[in-house]
Design a protein around this motif. Structure first.
Motif, PDB file in Angstrom:
ATOM      1  N   GLY A 125      -3.200 -19.461  18.573  1.00 30.01           N
ATOM      2  CA  GLY A 125      -2.344 -19.586  19.738  1.00 30.01           C
ATOM      3  C   GLY A 125      -1.947 -18.271  20.359  1.00 30.01           C
ATOM      4  O   GLY A 125      -1.244 -18.238  21.372  1.00 30.01           O
ATOM      5  N   LEU A 126      -2.409 -17.157  19.743  1.00 31.38           N
ATOM      6  CA  LEU A 126      -2.064 -15.811  20.216  1.00 31.38           C
ATOM      7  C   LEU A 126      -0.561 -15.653  20.432  1.00 31.38           C
ATOM      8  O   LEU A 126      -0.102 -15.152  21.453  1.00 31.38           O
ATOM      9  N   VAL A 127       0.200 -16.083  19.442  1.00 34.97           N
ATOM     10  CA  VAL A 127       1.657 -15.933  19.482  1.00 34.97           C
ATOM     11  C   VAL A 127       1.995 -14.455  19.313  1.00 34.97           C
ATOM     12  O   VAL A 127       1.507 -13.799  18.383  1.00 34.97           O
ATOM     13  N   MET A 128       2.815 -13.934  20.206  1.00 37.22           N
ATOM     14  CA  MET A 128       3.164 -12.514  20.165  1.00 37.22           C
ATOM     15  C   MET A 128       3.961 -12.204  18.901  1.00 37.22           C
ATOM     16  O   MET A 128       4.913 -12.907  18.564  1.00 37.22           O
ATOM     17  N   GLN A 129       3.546 -11.132  18.216  1.00 38.03           N
ATOM     18  CA  GLN A 129       4.183 -10.757  16.962  1.00 38.03           C
ATOM     19  C   GLN A 129       4.461  -9.267  16.954  1.00 38.03           C
ATOM     20  O   GLN A 129       3.594  -8.462  17.295  1.00 38.03           O
ATOM     21  N   ALA A 130       5.664  -8.904  16.567  1.00 35.22           N
ATOM     22  CA  ALA A 130       6.053  -7.499  16.513  1.00 35.22           C
ATOM     23  C   ALA A 130       5.474  -6.844  15.270  1.00 35.22           C
ATOM     24  O   ALA A 130       5.369  -7.475  14.220  1.00 35.22           O
TER      25      ALA A 130
END
Length: 310
Positions: free
Chosen positions: A40-45
């Motif tokens: 899902g290409l969830v943004m992650q720091a």
């Protein structure tokens, strides 16, 4: 010391925490931008960003740094005594190298000059080394060629994967950086030039590095599997489909054609080079779940004499 800290993955977090705990003044943390992960290409720091925010330290995430005038002005205003670089993932430009009086100090995951490059821990394990270590060094324009400051040897157990070694080296490296900063402050640590004739390379890993060559001895295959965890792992082909080798074990010596499958009870073995064999303990067929060899044998009706690698 007044410090700018550059780092990105989990490996760098213990060093950041240790430097702060030692009383140093970390004015700014520089890390890579948030990235999309998973299907899902969830943004992650990055882990370093999360840690820095927890410590109340300002964070910047420039996409590029070489010709970034805003970023350069920010660092010049801070006027750090030292810039720490731990697995940052960017080439440090000349203007950053020249900025702090104590230089740019890097924590490298090997005993330099061995294993210079992007994947020192993985290649040390993959090559069957019985020990590795961490080295603090001054960065210069070359690839891990700068003068060394301090080093610490760490043993590699026979069963350890690179993931295991990463964790241990991160903790040892954090202590080493704190000692390095103290030694630079009191003058007890002096740079020592590397012997470039002894240098070896640890290039960035490629997906193809995980393709198993069964003409190699079983121990070599096993060590490469340990070194290439979690990526690119180890894989081969069976019946025209990709077979991921999730867990391996060196088995007894065995005669026969390299790459031939041998089924012994619930065990799945493959004949390797130099009359050796390796046991496939857990496997995963392309698009299917990971399973124990005994379950795989029942489900796919694997027979002695089948060939892997094609």
């Amino acid at each position: 010391m007044k410090i700018v800290f550059c780092g990105t993955p989990e490996f760098a977090v213990p060093t950041l925490r240790a430097v702060v705990a030692a009383g140093h003044d970390v004015r700014l943390v520089v890390t890579q931008p948030d990235r999309g992960v998973g299907r899902g290409l969830v943004m992650q720091a990055p882990p370093v960003k999360v840690a820095a925010q927890g410590l109340g330290i300002s964070v910047v995430q420039p996409e590029k740094i070489k010709n970034n005038l805003e970023f350069r002005a920010q660092l010049e205003e801070i006027r750090p005594d030292v810039i720490l670089v731990v697995a940052y993932g960017r080439i440090v430009p000349d203007w950053m190298l020249a900025l702090p009086p104590f230089g740019n100090i890097n924590l490298h995951g090997s005993l330099l000059p061995k294993y210079r490059g992007a994947a020192p821990i993985q290649w040390a394990v993959a090559n069957g080394e019985t020990h590795t270590g961490v080295t603090s060094m001054l960065l210069e324009a070359g690839l891990d060629t700068g003068p060394m400051l301090l080093a610490q040897v760490v043993p590699i157990a026979e069963e350890e994967t690179s993931e295991d070694v990463f964790e241990g080296l991160a903790a040892v490296g954090a202590e080493l950086i704190v000692k390095t900063l103290q030694g630079l402050e009191d003058g007890s640590v002096q740079p020592i030039a590397q012997n470039h004739a002894l240098a070896t390379l640890a290039p960035i890993l490629k997906r193809e590095d995980g393709l198993v060559d069964f003409s190699r001895p079983a121990k070599v295959i096993y060590d490469r599997w340990r070194g290439f965890q979690p990526w690119p792992g180890a894989y081969t082909f069976l019946r025209g489909k990709k077979l991921i080798l999730s867990r391996l074990r060196v088995a007894d010596g065995m005669d026969g054609q390299v790459g031939n499958v041998v089924v012994e009870g619930g065990r799945l073995l493959v004949i390797c080079g130099e009359r050796t064999s390796i046991e496939l303990v857990e496997v995963q067929m392309e698009g299917k779940k990971r399973m124990a060899a005994s379950e795989f044998l029942r489900g796919y009706q694997i027979k002695t004499g089948e060939q892997v690698g094609q």
